[in-house]
Scaffold this active site. Structure first.
Site, PDB file in Angstrom:
ATOM      1  NE  ARG A  22      10.062   4.891   7.819  1.00 35.94           N
ATOM      2  CZ  ARG A  22       9.861   6.760   8.027  1.00 35.94           C
ATOM      3  NH1 ARG A  22      10.430   7.136   8.967  1.00 35.94           N
ATOM      4  NH2 ARG A  22       8.410   6.906   7.773  1.00 35.94           N
ATOM      5  CD  GLU A  34       4.610  -1.664   4.897  1.00 38.86           C
ATOM      6  OE1 GLU A  34       3.179  -0.636   4.597  1.00 38.86           O
ATOM      7  OE2 GLU A  34       5.654  -0.223   5.059  1.00 38.86           O
ATOM      8  N   GLY A  78      -8.629  -3.563  15.795  1.00 43.42           N
ATOM      9  CA  GLY A  78     -10.444  -3.330  14.681  1.00 43.42           C
ATOM     10  C   GLY A  78      -9.351  -4.440  13.615  1.00 43.42           C
ATOM     11  CE1 TYR A  79     -11.691  -2.209   8.944  1.00 47.54           C
ATOM     12  CE2 TYR A  79     -10.462  -0.559  10.253  1.00 47.54           C
ATOM     13  CZ  TYR A  79     -10.890  -0.676   9.443  1.00 47.54           C
ATOM     14  OH  TYR A  79     -11.803   1.298   9.174  1.00 47.54           O
ATOM     15  CE1 TYR A 117       2.061   0.933   0.789  1.00 48.51           C
ATOM     16  CE2 TYR A 117       0.993  -0.466   1.881  1.00 48.51           C
ATOM     17  CZ  TYR A 117       1.825   0.420   1.901  1.00 48.51           C
ATOM     18  OH  TYR A 117       2.627   1.649   3.114  1.00 48.51           O
ATOM     19  CG  ASP A 135       1.145   5.327   2.598  1.00 47.01           C
ATOM     20  OD1 ASP A 135       1.419   6.326   0.873  1.00 47.01           O
ATOM     21  OD2 ASP A 135       2.038   5.792   3.565  1.00 47.01           O
ATOM     22  CB  CYS A 199       7.205  22.807   0.378  1.00 46.76           C
ATOM     23  SG  CYS A 199       7.035  21.516  -0.735  1.00 46.76           S
ATOM     24  CB  CYS A 205       3.356  21.049  -5.851  1.00 47.32           C
ATOM     25  SG  CYS A 205       2.400  21.089  -5.365  1.00 47.32           S
TER      26      CYS A 205
END
Length: 341
Positions: A22, A34, A78-79, A117, A135, A199, A205
């Protein structure tokens, strides 16, 4: 909408985490972060990110590296298709854009391993282009704000939520908007215990108003896991002199199966009856498979002549990239001191 986004930004400025990706607009570093975070939590991914960009600080350095080296830096995440695609994409950037990271959404989207994305995230975070980045955290926030009963992890569902995100996107500052809504989902509007009371977005919401927060977002039913039984044979040839090392056999996985191009011990697949040799059993769950692995220790005076295997000293195993499963087994061997007993 303006007032809701203003409250979101206020919350973000007060609560955001300081994360290295960031603190930069370098598209290469944002891209790496990402890809790492696609299937990895931030806490775990941080160490891998720092190590990866230290070893490969630029597109050029990544493109010029050997795939084995890239996989070794990725080892444990992994992946592994993510790492292979990073490597392929870096080479594509060298060939098509002379090493300069592409600057348009469509060009970014054309890179191997980059979906809608990820392209939106890179385009907005690196170049402040007006594209949403959806995401899992963003899907959850959008589903709850709109009290949407649309399943999010299907093609039609993703299109539905992309439309919602497009409508909500702050086109004057998409970088800030995407960062804020992703962080809000990650830290506040969480899956199991969202902090609904107090919140900052409570009045907007619909799920809170309809008491459906705990039900959202909806996802499609998970496919059942397929069981596989893998039997690894760990041959150990003892040292021939006090200054020598133990040796074993490994081979590199090929084809389009799991753990492509990673190294492992010689393998047979199928249910294995109890073997009288020393062995360790592990169960390892992947996205669509449950692996039942048995590592069978066999001490031999001469290593067998097996096709497509390599003889290596145990002290050199760190030079090769292994799956997390095999790494667990190697650690177990070391802990139990099986090599020298």
């Amino acid at each position: 909408m303006f007032f809701m986004i203003s409250k979101l930004y206020q919350w973000y400025e007060q609560n955001k985490r300081i994360l290295p990706w960031r603190e930069t607009t370098d598209p290469y570093k944002i891209w790496v972060s990402e890809i790492i975070l696609q299937q990895t939590r931030v806490a775990q991914g941080m160490e891998y990110y720092m190590r990866f960009v230290d070893r490969f600080p630029s597109v050029t350095s990544l493109a010029m590296s050997e795939e084995d080296d890239v996989l070794r830096q990725w080892q444990g995440l992994g992946y592994y298709s993510r790492a292979r695609n990073l490597h392929k994409a870096a080479q594509m950037i060298m060939d098509c854009w002379h090493g300069k990271f592409p600057t348009t959404f469509d060009d970014i989207r054309s890179l191997p391993g980059v979906g809608t994305y990820t392209a939106g995230a890179i385009a907005s975070f690196a170049y402040n282009l007006p594209y949403p980045a959806l995401d899992g955290n963003v899907y959850r926030v959008l589903a709850r704000l709109n009290d949407s009963d649309v399943v999010f992890d299907t093609s039609s569902g993703k299109a539905h939520y992309h439309t919602l995100a497009e409508h909500m996107l702050d086109r004057d500052n998409p970088r800030l908007f995407n960062s804020a809504i992703m962080e809000f989902g990650a830290l506040y509007c969480t899956p199991l215990s969202p902090q609904c009371e107090g919140c900052p977005l409570e009045e907007y919401c619909l799920a809170k108003a309809h008491n459906t927060v705990h039900l959202l977002p909806l996802r499609k039913s998970r496919a059942s896991l397929r069981d596989r039984y893998l039997n690894y044979y760990v041959y150990l040839q003892p040292a021939s002199s006090p200054n020598d090392d133990f040796y074993t056999l490994i081979h590199q996985r090929q084809g389009n199966d799991i753990w492509k191009h990673l190294w492992e011990f010689p393998l047979s697949e199928g249910y294995c009856l109890l073997d009288e040799s020393p062995h360790f059993d592990f169960t390892h769950t992947l996205s669509h498979q449950r692996i039942h692995a048995r590592f069978i220790i066999r001490r031999v005076n001469i290593l067998p002549d097996l096709v497509d295997t390599r003889r290596v000293a145990l002290s050199h195993l760190d030079d090769f990239a292994f799956s997390r499963l095999t790494l667990k087994a190697i650690e177990k061997f070391s802990t139990c001191n099986l090599v020298h007993t």
